[in-house]
Write a protein that holds these residues in place. Structure first.
Motif, PDB file in Angstrom:
ATOM      1  N   ARG A  67       5.299 -26.886   2.790  1.00 58.51           N
ATOM      2  CA  ARG A  67       6.206 -27.766   2.051  1.00 58.51           C
ATOM      3  C   ARG A  67       5.818 -29.239   2.251  1.00 58.51           C
ATOM      4  N   CYS A 108       3.972 -31.989  -0.506  1.00 59.63           N
ATOM      5  CA  CYS A 108       4.476 -33.337  -0.766  1.00 59.63           C
ATOM      6  C   CYS A 108       3.342 -34.358  -0.629  1.00 59.63           C
ATOM      7  N   THR A 148       7.892 -40.942   5.011  1.00 57.02           N
ATOM      8  CA  THR A 148       8.918 -41.644   5.777  1.00 57.02           C
ATOM      9  C   THR A 148       9.767 -40.625   6.536  1.00 57.02           C
ATOM     10  N   SER A 170      12.906 -40.250   6.369  1.00 58.80           N
ATOM     11  CA  SER A 170      13.893 -39.652   5.451  1.00 58.80           C
ATOM     12  C   SER A 170      13.242 -38.599   4.555  1.00 58.80           C
ATOM     13  N   GLU A 171      11.998 -38.824   4.133  1.00 58.58           N
ATOM     14  CA  GLU A 171      11.301 -37.805   3.333  1.00 58.58           C
ATOM     15  C   GLU A 171      11.082 -36.543   4.161  1.00 58.58           C
ATOM     16  N   ALA A 204      12.889 -35.531   6.634  1.00 55.47           N
ATOM     17  CA  ALA A 204      14.201 -34.877   6.792  1.00 55.47           C
ATOM     18  C   ALA A 204      14.567 -34.097   5.537  1.00 55.47           C
ATOM     19  N   GLN A 205      14.297 -34.663   4.365  1.00 50.45           N
ATOM     20  CA  GLN A 205      14.572 -33.960   3.102  1.00 50.45           C
ATOM     21  C   GLN A 205      13.753 -32.680   2.978  1.00 50.45           C
ATOM     22  N   LEU A 206      12.587 -32.679   3.598  1.00 51.89           N
ATOM     23  CA  LEU A 206      11.722 -31.494   3.566  1.00 51.89           C
ATOM     24  C   LEU A 206      12.092 -30.487   4.639  1.00 51.89           C
ATOM     25  N   GLY A 207      13.054 -30.838   5.503  1.00 53.64           N
ATOM     26  CA  GLY A 207      13.504 -29.924   6.535  1.00 53.64           C
ATOM     27  C   GLY A 207      12.881 -30.142   7.893  1.00 53.64           C
TER      28      GLY A 207
END
Length: 107
Positions: free
Chosen positions: A76, A80, A95, A97-98, A100-103
């Motif tokens: 995943r 990205c 980043t 935050s990115e 974190a969004q990816l898990g």
């Protein structure tokens, strides 16, 4: 228009024509994502034209040498990164935050 202006305009138009004709045929780099097992868990490599352009054996942004906890998570994040490369972003920095969004939990 004077002669110098005409010559400059002619050169500019020829340059634009060459770029217009050449651009669609200029191959963009193709990126291949490969997940890999490491002593620290999972990682990924991104290969272009047979050469490894990114070797990421650990979770980016995480202290220490821990790999991804699963192949799916490594894939995943690698996808990205490939997406960023295809958009022309280099280096394809992620980043917190990115991630974190990816898990991915970065501590």
């Amino acid at each position: 228009m004077n002669r110098k202006q005409v010559q400059s305009l002619t050169i500019l138009l020829i340059g634009l024509a060459v770029i217009t004709v050449y651009s669609p045929y200029h191959p963009r780099p193709q990126y291949e994502l490969q997940t890999v097992t490491t002593p620290a868990g999972w990682g990924y490599q991104i290969v272009s034209d047979g050469k490894t352009v990114i070797d990421q054996p650990t979770v980016p942004g995480r202290a220490g040498q821990r790999g991804f906890s699963s192949e799916q998570l490594a894939r995943r994040v690698g996808e990205c990164v490939v997406s960023k490369l295809r958009r022309g972003q280099f280096p394809p920095t992620l980043t917190p935050s990115e991630l974190a969004q990816l898990g991915v939990l970065v501590h």
